[in-house]
Design an enzyme around this catalytic site. Structure first.
Site, mmCIF file in Angstrom:
data_model
loop_
_atom_site.group_PDB
_atom_site.id
_atom_site.type_symbol
_atom_site.label_atom_id
_atom_site.label_comp_id
_atom_site.label_asym_id
_atom_site.label_seq_id
_atom_site.Cartn_x
_atom_site.Cartn_y
_atom_site.Cartn_z
ATOM 1 N N THR A 110 5.789 -2.144 1.089
ATOM 2 C CA THR A 110 4.583 -2.412 0.314
ATOM 3 C C THR A 110 4.872 -3.058 -1.040
ATOM 4 O O THR A 110 5.970 -2.925 -1.594
ATOM 5 C CB THR A 110 3.832 -1.078 0.070
ATOM 6 O OG1 THR A 110 2.738 -1.278 -0.836
ATOM 7 C CG2 THR A 110 4.751 -0.036 -0.552
ATOM 8 N N TYR A 134 3.547 7.219 -4.214
ATOM 9 C CA TYR A 134 3.482 6.401 -2.992
ATOM 10 C C TYR A 134 4.536 5.297 -3.018
ATOM 11 O O TYR A 134 5.326 5.145 -2.088
ATOM 12 C CB TYR A 134 2.083 5.811 -2.830
ATOM 13 C CG TYR A 134 2.000 4.778 -1.725
ATOM 14 C CD1 TYR A 134 2.118 5.153 -0.394
ATOM 15 C CD2 TYR A 134 1.812 3.427 -2.017
ATOM 16 C CE1 TYR A 134 2.059 4.198 0.628
ATOM 17 C CE2 TYR A 134 1.755 2.475 -1.011
ATOM 18 C CZ TYR A 134 1.868 2.868 0.308
ATOM 19 O OH TYR A 134 1.826 1.925 1.303
ATOM 20 N N TRP A 159 -2.296 -5.321 0.473
ATOM 21 C CA TRP A 159 -3.749 -5.491 0.585
ATOM 22 C C TRP A 159 -4.172 -5.674 2.048
ATOM 23 O O TRP A 159 -4.893 -6.615 2.397
ATOM 24 C CB TRP A 159 -4.203 -6.679 -0.275
ATOM 25 C CG TRP A 159 -4.097 -6.474 -1.757
ATOM 26 C CD1 TRP A 159 -3.206 -5.671 -2.419
ATOM 27 C CD2 TRP A 159 -4.895 -7.085 -2.773
ATOM 28 N NE1 TRP A 159 -3.400 -5.757 -3.767
ATOM 29 C CE2 TRP A 159 -4.432 -6.619 -4.023
ATOM 30 C CE3 TRP A 159 -5.941 -8.003 -2.745
ATOM 31 C CZ2 TRP A 159 -4.994 -7.021 -5.235
ATOM 32 C CZ3 TRP A 159 -6.493 -8.402 -3.951
ATOM 33 C CH2 TRP A 159 -6.033 -7.921 -5.181
#
Length: 299
Positions: A110, A134, A159
């Site tokens: 991510t 996270y 996203w």
């Protein structure tokens, strides 16, 4: 070929079951043992990383694709142990099994591994500096996969959204149908990326004859803010008849929408290396939105 997909009920996982089907036998896992269509699948509990090797022994996959993760960004601040078990310990356990058996592993990460303080697209070798639990857990997952020593393809994305599941696009369509005005953050910049694109690129990468191993950025091309994405969603929803009317969208700063976890202000990832290494053209985020909205309209 047997492809084992962890997280078969997630946004990316559901698209992977479609995209990977031409490669051979696809075995899906979920924590409940049930897929979104109600059919049964293998059980994989990422809250118990030590249990995953037995599942891998049972399935004996030729390729493993890990699309499972703890993605509740705000809740992770209160549940760090759960986030690290799912996002770091479990991928590490899977990667060690794959390395020991000579099985390639695809793992997703991510934009949250970066601090969001940049102003140019992040390259794969940019220093990581996550802002919260996270991002830290996902960074540790990357490091565990690399440390295992086997062939791995780590794809960082950002996203993510789809015509199904829980995501920004579906939230906008739901609240946009109910309200005349919305307030959306305009000072966080990134690249909306369809889950279908991630799955399709994964399938292409696995077909690539080079046997590559490493880390790549897998997003659509271009950039926008959440506010810009919302405006584009409503414009496309009107054009396709998904919505009969659209709300006014007011741009606000992140300071007016506080959350338990701090978000990166700049989440644009440089995807040129992936395009070069695999010979894949990554479409603009606007093209991706058109495809997903057409799917919603057709559904």
């Amino acid at each position: 070929m047997t492809v084992l997909v962890f997280g078969g009920n997630g946004q990316v996982g559901r698209e992977l079951l479609r995209a990977l089907a031409p490669l051979g036998r696809v075995v899906a896992t979920t924590r409940s043992g049930t897929l979104p269509d109600g059919s049964a699948c293998e059980v994989a509990d990422f809250d118990r990383p030590g249990s995953l090797a037995a599942l891998l022994d049972h399935v004996q996959p030729s390729v493993v694709v890990n699309a499972a993760a703890y993605t509740a960004v705000d809740r992770a601040e209160q549940e760090p142990e759960a986030a690290f078990r799912a996002n770091a310990e479990a991928p590490g356990a899977i990667a060690r099994w794959c390395a020991a058996h000579g099985v390639p592993l695809v793992h997703y990460s991510t934009d949250y591994v970066f601090d969001g303080q940049g102003n140019a697209p992040y390259r794969e070798d940019a220093p990581t500096a996550p802002l919260g639990v996270y991002g830290s857990s996902k960074r540790d997952g990357e490091e565990a996969v690399r440390a295992a020593g086997g062939r791995h393809l780590i794809f960082r994305t950002a996203w993510v959204y789809a015509a199904h599941g829980s995501n920004f696009l579906r939230t906008m369509l739901r609240v946009g149908a109910e309200r005349d005005q919305l307030r959306v953050v305009a000072d966080q910049i990134g690249t909306p990326t369809p889950a279908a694109l991630i799955a399709d690129v994964t399938a292409q990468a696995l077909r690539h004859p080079g046997g590559l191993s490493g880390t790549w950025h897998l997003t659509a091309s271009g950039q926008t803010s959440w506010h810009g994405f919302a405006e584009a969603i409503f414009a496309e929803a009107l054009a396709t008849g998904v919505l009969a009317k659209a709300p006014a969208v007011e741009a606000i700063p992140s300071s007016e929408y506080p959350t338990p976890a701090k978000r990166p202000a700049w989440s644009v990832l440089d995807n040129r290396r992936l395009q070069q290494d695999f010979g894949i053209a990554l479409p603009s985020w606007q093209d991706g939105l058109e495809r997903v909205m057409a799917e919603i309209a057709a559904g």
